[in-house]
Design an enzyme around this catalytic site. Structure first.
Site, mmCIF file in Angstrom:
data_model
loop_
_atom_site.group_PDB
_atom_site.id
_atom_site.type_symbol
_atom_site.label_atom_id
_atom_site.label_comp_id
_atom_site.label_asym_id
_atom_site.label_seq_id
_atom_site.Cartn_x
_atom_site.Cartn_y
_atom_site.Cartn_z
ATOM 1 N N ASN A 166 47.494 -59.524 3.572
ATOM 2 C CA ASN A 166 48.138 -58.650 4.542
ATOM 3 C C ASN A 166 48.316 -59.455 5.831
ATOM 4 O O ASN A 166 47.369 -59.613 6.604
ATOM 5 C CB ASN A 166 47.223 -57.435 4.758
ATOM 6 C CG ASN A 166 47.786 -56.448 5.760
ATOM 7 O OD1 ASN A 166 48.867 -56.669 6.321
ATOM 8 N ND2 ASN A 166 47.058 -55.371 5.999
ATOM 9 N N ARG B 18 51.332 -57.667 1.075
ATOM 10 C CA ARG B 18 51.859 -56.513 1.807
ATOM 11 C C ARG B 18 53.058 -57.000 2.623
ATOM 12 O O ARG B 18 52.948 -57.926 3.423
ATOM 13 C CB ARG B 18 50.788 -55.972 2.751
ATOM 14 C CG ARG B 18 51.292 -54.813 3.560
ATOM 15 C CD ARG B 18 50.250 -54.344 4.528
ATOM 16 N NE ARG B 18 50.679 -53.096 5.124
ATOM 17 C CZ ARG B 18 49.911 -52.367 5.903
ATOM 18 N NH1 ARG B 18 48.684 -52.728 6.153
ATOM 19 N NH2 ARG B 18 50.358 -51.245 6.415
ATOM 20 N N HIS C 234 53.503 -47.311 6.891
ATOM 21 C CA HIS C 234 52.210 -46.863 6.339
ATOM 22 C C HIS C 234 52.380 -46.289 4.928
ATOM 23 O O HIS C 234 51.580 -45.462 4.490
ATOM 24 C CB HIS C 234 51.554 -45.742 7.197
ATOM 25 C CG HIS C 234 51.055 -46.185 8.531
ATOM 26 N ND1 HIS C 234 51.126 -45.363 9.638
ATOM 27 C CD2 HIS C 234 50.466 -47.318 8.943
ATOM 28 C CE1 HIS C 234 50.609 -45.987 10.671
ATOM 29 N NE2 HIS C 234 50.196 -47.192 10.288
ATOM 30 N N ARG D 68 51.643 -46.840 21.621
ATOM 31 C CA ARG D 68 53.081 -46.553 21.499
ATOM 32 C C ARG D 68 53.376 -45.142 22.002
ATOM 33 O O ARG D 68 52.599 -44.224 21.728
ATOM 34 C CB ARG D 68 53.542 -46.655 20.042
ATOM 35 C CG ARG D 68 53.443 -48.033 19.444
ATOM 36 C CD ARG D 68 54.063 -48.017 18.036
ATOM 37 N NE ARG D 68 53.836 -49.259 17.333
ATOM 38 C CZ ARG D 68 53.139 -49.356 16.200
ATOM 39 N NH1 ARG D 68 52.623 -48.277 15.639
ATOM 40 N NH2 ARG D 68 52.976 -50.527 15.618
ATOM 41 N N PHE E 99 39.889 -44.196 20.592
ATOM 42 C CA PHE E 99 39.565 -42.784 20.778
ATOM 43 C C PHE E 99 38.094 -42.549 21.118
ATOM 44 O O PHE E 99 37.750 -41.519 21.696
ATOM 45 C CB PHE E 99 39.999 -41.977 19.544
ATOM 46 C CG PHE E 99 41.473 -41.656 19.577
ATOM 47 C CD1 PHE E 99 42.413 -42.671 19.697
ATOM 48 C CD2 PHE E 99 41.922 -40.344 19.513
ATOM 49 C CE1 PHE E 99 43.773 -42.386 19.753
ATOM 50 C CE2 PHE E 99 43.276 -40.041 19.567
ATOM 51 C CZ PHE E 99 44.209 -41.070 19.689
ATOM 52 N N GLY F 245 41.497 -44.646 10.749
ATOM 53 C CA GLY F 245 40.285 -44.743 11.586
ATOM 54 C C GLY F 245 39.965 -43.456 12.311
ATOM 55 O O GLY F 245 38.801 -43.023 12.367
ATOM 56 N N ILE F 246 40.966 -42.797 12.880
ATOM 57 C CA ILE F 246 40.740 -41.545 13.607
ATOM 58 C C ILE F 246 40.599 -40.383 12.617
ATOM 59 O O ILE F 246 39.660 -39.586 12.711
ATOM 60 C CB ILE F 246 41.901 -41.277 14.595
ATOM 61 C CG1 ILE F 246 41.988 -42.410 15.623
ATOM 62 C CG2 ILE F 246 41.742 -39.931 15.278
ATOM 63 C CD1 ILE F 246 43.313 -42.492 16.354
ATOM 64 N N ASN G 167 37.191 -40.585 10.871
ATOM 65 C CA ASN G 167 35.938 -40.627 11.650
ATOM 66 C C ASN G 167 35.840 -39.676 12.833
ATOM 67 O O ASN G 167 34.740 -39.361 13.270
ATOM 68 C CB ASN G 167 35.726 -42.047 12.198
ATOM 69 C CG ASN G 167 35.621 -43.064 11.088
ATOM 70 O OD1 ASN G 167 34.781 -42.927 10.215
ATOM 71 N ND2 ASN G 167 36.476 -44.069 11.106
ATOM 72 N N GLU H 204 44.526 -49.196 1.339
ATOM 73 C CA GLU H 204 45.841 -49.802 1.146
ATOM 74 C C GLU H 204 45.754 -51.041 0.257
ATOM 75 O O GLU H 204 46.646 -51.303 -0.551
ATOM 76 C CB GLU H 204 46.452 -50.142 2.505
ATOM 77 C CG GLU H 204 46.700 -48.875 3.311
ATOM 78 C CD GLU H 204 47.127 -49.130 4.738
ATOM 79 O OE1 GLU H 204 48.314 -49.346 4.953
ATOM 80 O OE2 GLU H 204 46.270 -49.107 5.638
HETATM 81 P P1 AMP Z 1 42.741 -47.948 12.221
HETATM 82 O O1 AMP Z 1 43.961 -48.475 12.912
HETATM 83 O O2 AMP Z 1 43.039 -47.008 11.100
HETATM 84 O O3 AMP Z 1 41.749 -49.019 11.857
HETATM 85 O O4 AMP Z 1 41.984 -47.036 13.314
HETATM 86 C C1 AMP Z 1 41.405 -47.606 14.462
HETATM 87 C C2 AMP Z 1 41.118 -46.519 15.480
HETATM 88 O O5 AMP Z 1 40.280 -45.494 14.893
HETATM 89 C C3 AMP Z 1 40.307 -47.008 16.678
HETATM 90 O O6 AMP Z 1 41.141 -47.531 17.675
HETATM 91 C C4 AMP Z 1 39.651 -45.739 17.149
HETATM 92 O O7 AMP Z 1 40.511 -45.098 18.059
HETATM 93 C C5 AMP Z 1 39.526 -44.880 15.930
HETATM 94 N N1 AMP Z 1 38.140 -44.720 15.474
HETATM 95 C C6 AMP Z 1 37.452 -45.499 14.622
HETATM 96 N N2 AMP Z 1 36.194 -45.028 14.438
HETATM 97 C C7 AMP Z 1 36.077 -43.912 15.200
HETATM 98 C C8 AMP Z 1 35.036 -42.962 15.456
HETATM 99 N N3 AMP Z 1 33.857 -43.062 14.883
HETATM 100 N N4 AMP Z 1 35.317 -41.965 16.320
HETATM 101 C C9 AMP Z 1 36.519 -41.857 16.896
HETATM 102 N N5 AMP Z 1 37.533 -42.699 16.685
HETATM 103 C C10 AMP Z 1 37.327 -43.719 15.858
#
Ligand code: AMP
Length: 394
Positions: free
Chosen positions: A7, A90, A179, A238, A281, A328-329, A332, A382
């Protein structure tokens, strides 16, 4: 068979070596800051993590370092590259040329090169990695899995923009969506979980970049990202949907040129731009908890835009059976899931705050208390989709 999943970003190269016998990850890692001072490789096998700090002038050098790490006597995962059966790449953009995964050939590479203007940041790195792999791993079968391909089933009324038709026929201006591997994986897992194929699902991939997809009977019928990933939700950095007149207005007021203005909308906007605190976040929740009103506003705006798209996509599909959170958000951030679901009960989604609070991580969790609409958290994967599709090609 072991499949190496690659990737590549503009200055990064993430990889996973997956054993397809049991779909387990044998090794994984990432090269960062390719062609930038301070480049390094982080390589993980089991609990062991090795960091190699070495300048990588290009993606070929990065790939060579990855293969060295994978075959290293001490911290390698295979004895030689012969144990790698195939490579899955990818690739950002399929344009309208590919509707699914294809084998790497001179012809498919040439088509990707033609489509570079549609993804000027990622496509050159993607193609460079494909070519480097071909050179170093001569004769190894390789697949190209496109981020846009899952959205190729959108109907024309969903993917056309309201601009002169010639912009589509002459310049390929339309919504493509991104995505795709994630939306495909989690919607597939949701259908398995529900035990039905004829379901209307909204998949919410919420991470640093965020997008939603409307998936009806397994096919994508709409998605929030557009010609580029800039469209749709308010994201980490963004802006998402914006009146195009704002661009000229900001250029006039600020003196920025078009490239600087697009950089402003893609890298300095979103929840980072609103809050002035962070795009992460966790930082925003902390700041909002300490009384930072702009951080609270950023979180509110993010949730509100997701809610609007869920409503719009339910309307687009003529109903809703399931909402899936991932990324990620989505996986989690319990508070953000609660914020988003608060007010969506009119759709027949009975969000259970306690189930949400206690949802286990890393596995599928159900967050509804009865109700017509299932609310699921599904960890995305992915790399596994890329490996599975590459294997299927062979
Ligand atoms: P991703 O791009 O899918 O890897 O998501 C990354 C984003 O997920 C980070 O910038 C955080 O904003 C969010 N994130 C990851 N872990 C947590 C958590 N435990 N609580 C809140 N936000 C999280």
């Amino acid at each position: 068979m072991k499949i190496l999943v690659i990737n590549a970003g503009s200055s990064s190269l993430k990889y996973q070596l997956i054993d397809m016998e049991n779909e387990s990850v044998v090794a994984k890692g990432a090269c960062e800051r390719i062609a930038i001072e301070g480049s390094k490789l982080e390589h993980k096998v089991g609990d062991k993590c090795v960091v190699v700090e070495q300048y990588m002038p290009d993606h070929t050098a990065a790939l060579q370092l990855v293969l060295n790490a994978l075959t290293d006597k001490e911290h390698g995962a295979v004895k030689s590259v012969d144990e790698i059966g195939a490579v899955g790449h990818r690739i950002l953009h399929s344009a309208e040329d590919f509707k699914g995964t294809v084998l790497v050939t001179d012809e498919t590479i040439a088509i990707c090169e033609k489509n570079t203007p549609l993804g000027p940041l990622h496509m050159p790195a993607n193609i460079a990695c494909v070519k480097a792999c071909r050179e170093i791993l001569k004769g190894k079968p390789m697949g190209m899995v496109f981020d846009t391909a899952f959205h190729s089933t959108m109907p024309k009324k969903a993917y056309m923009y309201g601009v002169p038709y010639d912009a589509y026929t002459n310049w390929q201006v339309r919504k493509y969506g991104f995505h795709g591997t994630s939306h495909k994986y989690v919607s597939g897992e949701a259908r398995k979980y529900l035990g039905r194929d004829d379901v209307k699902i909204v998949t919410c991939h919420l991470g640093n970049g965020s997008s939603l997809a409307a998936v009806k009977d397994g096919l994508c019928v709409d998605t929030s990202m557009g010609f580029t990933p800039s469209e749709g939700l308010v994201m980490g950095t963004r802006s998402g949907d914006i009146d195009p007149a704002v661009i000229e207005y900001i250029m006039d007021k600020s003196g920025m040129d078009i490239h600087q203005t697009l950089n402003y909308l893609n890298k300095k906007s979103g929840v980072l731009g609103i809050s002035g605190v962070s795009s992460d976040f966790r930082d925003l929740a902390k700041a909002a908890g300490e009384g930072n009103e702009r951080a609270a506003l950023a979180l509110d705006m993010f949730a509100y835009r997701v809610q609007k798209y869920i409503g719009a996509f339910a309307a687009a599909m003529g109903g809703l059976d399931c909402i899936v959170f991932t990324g990620g958000i989505g996986e989690n951030d319990k508070k953000m899931r609660e914020r988003i679901m608060n007010g969506l009960d009119f759709l027949g989604a009975n969000f259970d705050k306690e189930k949400n609070e206690n949802a286990p991580r890393g596995t599928i969790a159900e967050l509804n208390d009865g109700g017509k609409v299932k609310i699921l958290v599904i960890p995305t994967n992915e790399e596994l989709v890329i490996a599975r599709e590459t294997l299927a090609l062979l």
